[in-house]
Every structure is written in structure tokens, then in C-alpha cells.
Design a protein around this motif. Structure first.
Motif, PDB file in Angstrom:
ATOM      1  N   MET A 248      12.457   8.460  10.058  1.00  0.00           N
ATOM      2  CA  MET A 248      11.223   9.201  10.338  1.00  0.00           C
ATOM      3  C   MET A 248      10.078   8.671   9.493  1.00  0.00           C
ATOM      4  N   ILE A 249       8.898   8.577  10.113  1.00  0.00           N
ATOM      5  CA  ILE A 249       7.674   8.202   9.417  1.00  0.00           C
ATOM      6  C   ILE A 249       6.941   9.485   9.033  1.00  0.00           C
ATOM      7  N   PHE A 250       6.856   9.765   7.740  1.00  0.00           N
ATOM      8  CA  PHE A 250       6.100  10.918   7.260  1.00  0.00           C
ATOM      9  C   PHE A 250       4.640  10.512   7.104  1.00  0.00           C
TER      10      PHE A 250
ATOM     11  N   GLU B 211      -2.722   4.076   6.371  1.00  0.00           N
ATOM     12  CA  GLU B 211      -1.503   3.283   6.256  1.00  0.00           C
ATOM     13  C   GLU B 211      -0.740   3.572   4.962  1.00  0.00           C
ATOM     14  N   SER B 212      -1.450   3.772   3.866  1.00  0.00           N
ATOM     15  CA  SER B 212      -0.786   4.013   2.586  1.00  0.00           C
ATOM     16  C   SER B 212       0.028   5.304   2.582  1.00  0.00           C
ATOM     17  N   GLY B 213      -0.309   6.225   3.461  1.00  0.00           N
ATOM     18  CA  GLY B 213       0.393   7.496   3.532  1.00  0.00           C
ATOM     19  C   GLY B 213       1.443   7.565   4.615  1.00  0.00           C
ATOM     20  N   LEU B 214       1.642   6.496   5.358  1.00  0.00           N
ATOM     21  CA  LEU B 214       2.668   6.475   6.398  1.00  0.00           C
ATOM     22  C   LEU B 214       3.962   5.985   5.777  1.00  0.00           C
ATOM     23  N   LYS B 215       4.801   6.912   5.373  1.00  0.00           N
ATOM     24  CA  LYS B 215       6.024   6.587   4.659  1.00  0.00           C
ATOM     25  C   LYS B 215       7.160   6.400   5.664  1.00  0.00           C
TER      26      LYS B 215
ATOM     27  N   VAL C  15       0.821  -1.219   0.000  1.00  0.00           N
ATOM     28  CA  VAL C  15       0.000   0.000   0.000  1.00  0.00           C
ATOM     29  C   VAL C  15       0.849   1.261   0.000  1.00  0.00           C
ATOM     30  N   TRP C  16       2.132   1.138   0.435  1.00  0.00           N
ATOM     31  CA  TRP C  16       2.998   2.319   0.552  1.00  0.00           C
ATOM     32  C   TRP C  16       3.462   2.823  -0.807  1.00  0.00           C
ATOM     33  N   GLY C  17       3.249   2.048  -1.855  1.00  0.00           N
ATOM     34  CA  GLY C  17       3.604   2.488  -3.197  1.00  0.00           C
ATOM     35  C   GLY C  17       2.436   3.036  -3.987  1.00  0.00           C
ATOM     36  N   LYS C  18       1.267   3.086  -3.363  1.00  0.00           N
ATOM     37  CA  LYS C  18       0.058   3.540  -4.063  1.00  0.00           C
ATOM     38  C   LYS C  18       0.216   4.974  -4.570  1.00  0.00           C
ATOM     39  N   THR C  19       0.692   5.856  -3.724  1.00  0.00           N
ATOM     40  CA  THR C  19       0.978   7.241  -4.112  1.00  0.00           C
ATOM     41  C   THR C  19       2.421   7.528  -3.717  1.00  0.00           C
ATOM     42  N   PRO C  20       3.340   7.582  -4.683  1.00  0.00           N
ATOM     43  CA  PRO C  20       4.756   7.741  -4.338  1.00  0.00           C
ATOM     44  C   PRO C  20       5.205   9.171  -4.109  1.00  0.00           C
ATOM     45  N   ALA C  21       4.492  10.166  -4.681  1.00  0.00           N
ATOM     46  CA  ALA C  21       4.972  11.552  -4.656  1.00  0.00           C
ATOM     47  C   ALA C  21       3.941  12.475  -4.024  1.00  0.00           C
TER      48      ALA C  21
ATOM     49  N   ASP D 100       7.222  -3.816  12.146  1.00  0.00           N
ATOM     50  CA  ASP D 100       6.283  -3.079  11.299  1.00  0.00           C
ATOM     51  C   ASP D 100       7.003  -2.077  10.411  1.00  0.00           C
ATOM     52  N   HIS D 101       8.074  -1.492  10.910  1.00  0.00           N
ATOM     53  CA  HIS D 101       8.807  -0.502  10.139  1.00  0.00           C
ATOM     54  C   HIS D 101       9.572  -1.157   8.989  1.00  0.00           C
ATOM     55  N   MET D 102      10.136  -2.344   9.240  1.00  0.00           N
ATOM     56  CA  MET D 102      10.785  -3.082   8.156  1.00  0.00           C
ATOM     57  C   MET D 102       9.790  -3.430   7.063  1.00  0.00           C
ATOM     58  N   MET D 103       8.623  -3.908   7.456  1.00  0.00           N
ATOM     59  CA  MET D 103       7.601  -4.287   6.478  1.00  0.00           C
ATOM     60  C   MET D 103       7.169  -3.106   5.626  1.00  0.00           C
ATOM     61  N   ALA D 104       7.170  -1.901   6.219  1.00  0.00           N
ATOM     62  CA  ALA D 104       6.713  -0.701   5.516  1.00  0.00           C
ATOM     63  C   ALA D 104       7.824  -0.023   4.714  1.00  0.00           C
ATOM     64  N   GLY D 105       9.025  -0.589   4.721  1.00  0.00           N
ATOM     65  CA  GLY D 105      10.054  -0.094   3.814  1.00  0.00           C
ATOM     66  C   GLY D 105      11.150   0.743   4.413  1.00  0.00           C
ATOM     67  N   MET D 106      11.323   0.728   5.743  1.00  0.00           N
ATOM     68  CA  MET D 106      12.363   1.541   6.382  1.00  0.00           C
ATOM     69  C   MET D 106      13.713   0.821   6.300  1.00  0.00           C
ATOM     70  N   SER D 107      14.179   0.668   5.067  1.00  0.00           N
ATOM     71  CA  SER D 107      15.411  -0.073   4.789  1.00  0.00           C
ATOM     72  C   SER D 107      16.120   0.534   3.595  1.00  0.00           C
ATOM     73  N   THR D 108      17.442   0.422   3.610  1.00  0.00           N
ATOM     74  CA  THR D 108      18.245   0.718   2.426  1.00  0.00           C
ATOM     75  C   THR D 108      19.476  -0.170   2.495  1.00  0.00           C
TER      76      THR D 108
END
Length: 316
Positions: free
Chosen positions: A206-208, A215-219, A48-54, A302-310
């Protein structure tokens, strides 16, 4: 040397410098996933975090001079962060701030010595709220109390951010860092970076919140990127590397920052996980010992699942 700075007399080292910066606040578009892909687990996608990227964001942009025509180049790994401000203990920082947006904003520094006009916060003083289209010059001093303490490494990190409506403006993207080097440890009079390290990286966890808590907007970002889209953390075996780790946000911004393939020295403690809370700032050292493309991520599930990785890259 005794100097009259920001409203009072203080003692500064004889070799203290005045370091000038030109910073504008600007309204921009920010893409959390510029590649359009999950660079950590491609088959998993972005969910869901890729639904709106910008989204429309507000950012601090550094410039070379007061014409505000030539932006400063920034390393790719800095992402959404504003320009890095540097000083040596004893130096004075002058920030010429131009608000090019459509709302009042400010620049509030952590750790620095300042008077009320230069606090950039609290609704009081000349710099507390700079109207749209106007400018203000902030004067901050990196006094001894702003510099590394006895148990700190030779440089430490402080945050700066807008503080007119502080509960909104960090989330808008108005965030940057100040690095202060211990007196006598700078590379040269013109380069305030510490001479006992080869590279310094900064990582903002940071979670924007872009969609009112949906959830889709919690980056879940590192420097404003998700799912491995932050590039540029590159080093080599044997390099002396300092990581400045910071966090901002809400009560959900409790992060456990983990490097794969390497340990860090955290104020005398050896670890590979560093804990940060909202408005936390810490600086840790490493010497990479194993080549590879290693994960850097928050270890909260939860943060790993939502993409807080590089990934950070160690070359042989």
C-alpha cells in the motif's frame, strides 16, 4: 447445530467456537524508516521519501482482555497491521472494540456474515460509527461462504478496516486481516491455524499518502515500512509457508508482488509474481528451495524506486 447469530438463524457445525478479541483504535507515531537507512541499496539512500520518516497515524492495537492494559505481542513482520483475527469455518468472532482516539471510527470486515448493526459501515446500524472514547462489540460469523472455496488453500485472508470515512481511514493506518481456516483443517480446538502449513505470513502492499500527493509523502510500503525496513520474514528450507497478500489504497495501488529465489502456488498456477489491486486478497503457498536473503518487492518500476521492497530470509 442451529444458532441465532447476528439477527437470524443459521446452521453452524457442532464444534463451532466463539473467538473473542479485544481491539482498540489508538493515535500513535509511525516511522516508515526506523533504521534511517536504505537497507536494500545503502549507497542509494532514501531519496525524497526519507525526508520525513515519521507521521501521526491511527492504528488497531490488540489486547489480552477487556482491561485494555496488556497489548498483544505481534511478530515484527506485521508492521503497521492491526491484530490478526482467526477463525475456523463455523466459528463466531466477537471483537470488543474500544475507540481511544479523537474521531469516530469503526471496524468493517470483508467476507464475514453479519447483520446491519455489525457491518461497521454505511452510516447505518449500531456499529457503523463508534464515537471517540466509546466501545462496541462486533459479532461476525465465519460461515461457509467466508471460508476457503473448492480451489482455495486451507486458509484464506480477508481485510478489516475502518469505514466511517473510508476514503481516509485506511490511509490513517486502520487496517488488519482475518484468517479463516477450512473446517477440519485447524491444528486444534484452541489453535485455528491450518495444520498443513508450518508458517503463515501476511504482506500488505500500500502507498500511504502523507503530504497531499507530494512525492516525498507517498510512502510505498510493505506493512508500513519502506526500503527494506520491514524485518522478520524468516523461514527455513523445506518449510510449508503460506503468504497472505493484500492491498488497499488508490488507483496507483496496482502491485505485482515478486519473490526472488522461490515460486509460489497460486490457486493451482505456478508463478513467482502475484497481482493485487486495491482491496484485493489472495493466499499462496511455497516450500523454500534455496537458502539466502531474498528480495520481496513490487515489480512496478516506480514502486521499486520509491522503496516498496524488503527481504525474506531462508535458513539452511
Amino acid at each position: 447445530m442451529i444458532a441465532f447469530v447476528v439477527g437470524c438463524w443459521i446452521s453452524l457445525p457442532a464444534q463451532a467456537a466463539v473467538r473473542e478479541y479485544w481491539v482498540a483504535a489508538e493515535k500513535t507515531t509511525w516511522n516508515y524508516v526506523p533504521s534511517g537507512q536504505n537497507m536494500i541499496k545503502p549507497d542509494a539512500g532514501l531519496g525524497v521519501w526519507g525526508k520525513t520518516p515519521a507521521y501521526t497515524k491511527y492504528r488497531y492495537i490488540g489486547y489480552t482482555d477487556g482491561s485494555y492494559t496488556q497489548p498483544l505481542a505481534q511478530p515484527e513482520w506485521m508492521g503497521i497491521l492491526g491484530p490478526e483475527l482467526r477463525a475456523v469455518v463455523g466459528d463466531t468472532i466477537k471483537v470488543h472494540f474500544l475507540n481511544k482516539t479523537d474521531r469516530p471510527l469503526s471496524m468493517h470486515p470483508h467476507g464475514m456474515f453479519y447483520d446491519k448493526d455489525n457491518e461497521g459501515a454505511d452510516g447505518a446500524g449500531a456499529g457503523a460509527s463508534v464515537p471517540a472514547g466509546k466501545s462496541y462489540t462486533y459479532t461476525w460469523v465465519a460461515d461457509e461462504a467466508a471460508g476457503p472455496g473448492p480451489m482455495d488453500p486451507s486458509s484464506i485472508v480477508w481485510l478489516y478496516h475502518s469505514h466511517v470515512m473510508e476514503e481516509e481511514e485506511a490511509n490513517l493506518g486502520l487496517i488488519g486481516t482475518i484468517i479463516v481456516t477450512r473446517q477440519g483443517m485447524a491444528r486444534s480446538a484452541s489453535d485455528p491455524a491450518p495444520r498443513d502449513v508450518d508458517q503463515e505470513f501476511t504482506a500488505l502492499f500500500m502507498i500511504f499518502n502523507e503530504e497531499g500527493g507530494e512525492e516525498s509523502g507517498l510512502k510505498h510500503t510493505i506493512n508500513g515500512r519502506i526500503f527494506g525496513n520491514l524485518e522478520g520474514y524468516k523461514t527455513s528450507l523445506g518449510k510449508r509457508v503460506r503468504w497472505h497478500v493484500v492491498a488497499l489504497g488508490n488507483e496507483t495501488d496496482n502491485h505485482t508482488v515478486h519473490w526472488h529465489g522461490q515460486t509460489v502456488l497460486d490457486h493451482g498456477r505456478r508463478t513467482d509474481v502475484v497481482e493485487v489491486l486495491p482491496a484485493s486478497m489472495t493466499s499462496v503457498d511455497m516450500v523454500p528451495r534455496s537458502p539466502g536473503h531474498w528480495l520481496l518487492h513490487c515489480h512496478v518500476d516506480d514502486h521499486m524506486m520509491a522503496g516498496m521492497s524488503t527481504r525474506w530470509h531462508v535458513m539452511p
